[in-house]
Design an enzyme around this catalytic site. Structure first.
Site, short mmCIF file in Angstrom:
data_model
loop_
_atom_site.label_atom_id
_atom_site.label_comp_id
_atom_site.label_asym_id
_atom_site.label_seq_id
_atom_site.Cartn_x
_atom_site.Cartn_y
_atom_site.Cartn_z
N CYS A 133 27.93 -9.98 18.61
CA CYS A 133 27.39 -11.20 19.20
C CYS A 133 26.15 -11.72 18.46
CB CYS A 133 27.13 -10.98 20.69
SG CYS A 133 27.04 -12.52 21.61
N HIS A 134 24.96 -11.72 19.07
CA HIS A 134 23.77 -12.15 18.34
C HIS A 134 23.30 -11.10 17.35
CE1 HIS A 134 23.45 -15.17 21.55
NE2 HIS A 134 22.71 -15.86 20.70
N GLU A 164 26.45 -21.07 21.18
CA GLU A 164 25.02 -21.19 21.52
C GLU A 164 24.76 -22.53 22.21
OE1 GLU A 164 22.38 -19.10 22.18
OE2 GLU A 164 22.42 -18.41 20.10
#
Length: 228
Positions: A133-134, A164
């Site tokens: 993910c991030h 996002e």
């Protein structure tokens, strides 16, 4: 002997300049842990050590059995993390490193010199380097001993610009993972056909997952790479 994996969590609990809590994202720890914990020895670290902040919004969002059970039964996993700097020089003692996503890592791990050194050491010791993910954003600026970027020329994925935007946090994060990794990899960023779709990218020993829906598959890819 069971392989050893170093899981890395954030120590950051505030979402940019918003008065909102953040941290690591529940399914992105729960699912890989669920896949791996019976087959591997897992050590959990964070920049500050101690309790790593769980993003409360991820508790609201994650109602699947694996996440719910993890939250109920595995508090010790994130409440007693070791300090990240203790693992510098110890890549040889592990088989893989895995960074758990959430918005927290965007603030305390992406430009963290200790983290970058660890990633370089794991990579150069021929270990598996992975994130979801991030968290793949932590790789964007990691330089190897020869000065080249770790992700240069490698396919990679992470939370996308569209995701996002749909989360409403484009202006809150220091930068967008997709943009940073697209540039650092030399245009090799890939993503699922649809936002929030499952996507895992395996570039040799570099394993990245796009979003929460990819968390189980990232765990499975790590298990497969470790032969467990």
């Amino acid at each position: 002997m069971a392989p050893k994996i170093l899981f890395v969590l954030t120590s950051h609990n505030k979402l940019g300049n918003l008065d909102k809590p953040t941290g690591w994202y529940l399914p992105e720890l729960a699912h890989p842990y669920h896949v791996l914990h019976k087959k591997a020895e897992i050590t959990v670290a964070s920049p500050k050590g101690g309790e790593s902040p769980l993003d409360p919004s991820s508790v609201e969002a994650a109602k699947d059995d694996v996440s719910v059970n993890f939250l109920k039964n595995n508090e010790s996993v994130w409440k007693n993390t070791q300090k990240l700097d203790q693992f510098v020089g110890k890549a040889k003692d592990f088989d893989a490193i895995f960074y758990v996503g959430g918005h927290g890592p965007m603030f305390d791990l992406v430009d963290n010199p200790i983290s970058q050194q660890l990633i370089r050491e794991f990579w150069e010791a021929d270990k598996i380097v992975s994130a979801v993910c991030h968290a793949p954003a932590v790789f964007y600026d990691v330089k190897l001993s020869d000065g080249s970027l770790l992700v240069a020329g490698k396919e990679v994925t992470a939370f996308t610009n569209t995701e996002e935007e749909q989360a409403g946090l484009t202006d809150v994060v220091p930068f967008l993972p997709e943009n940073a990794l697209q540039k650092a990899s030399g245009g090799k960023f890939v993503k699922a056909a649809e936002p929030w779709g499952e996507k895992v990218v395996i570039s040799g020993r570099l394993i990245t997952g796009q979003n929460p829906a990819s968390a189980t598959a990232v765990g499975e890819a790590i298990a497969k790479a470790l032969g467990i």
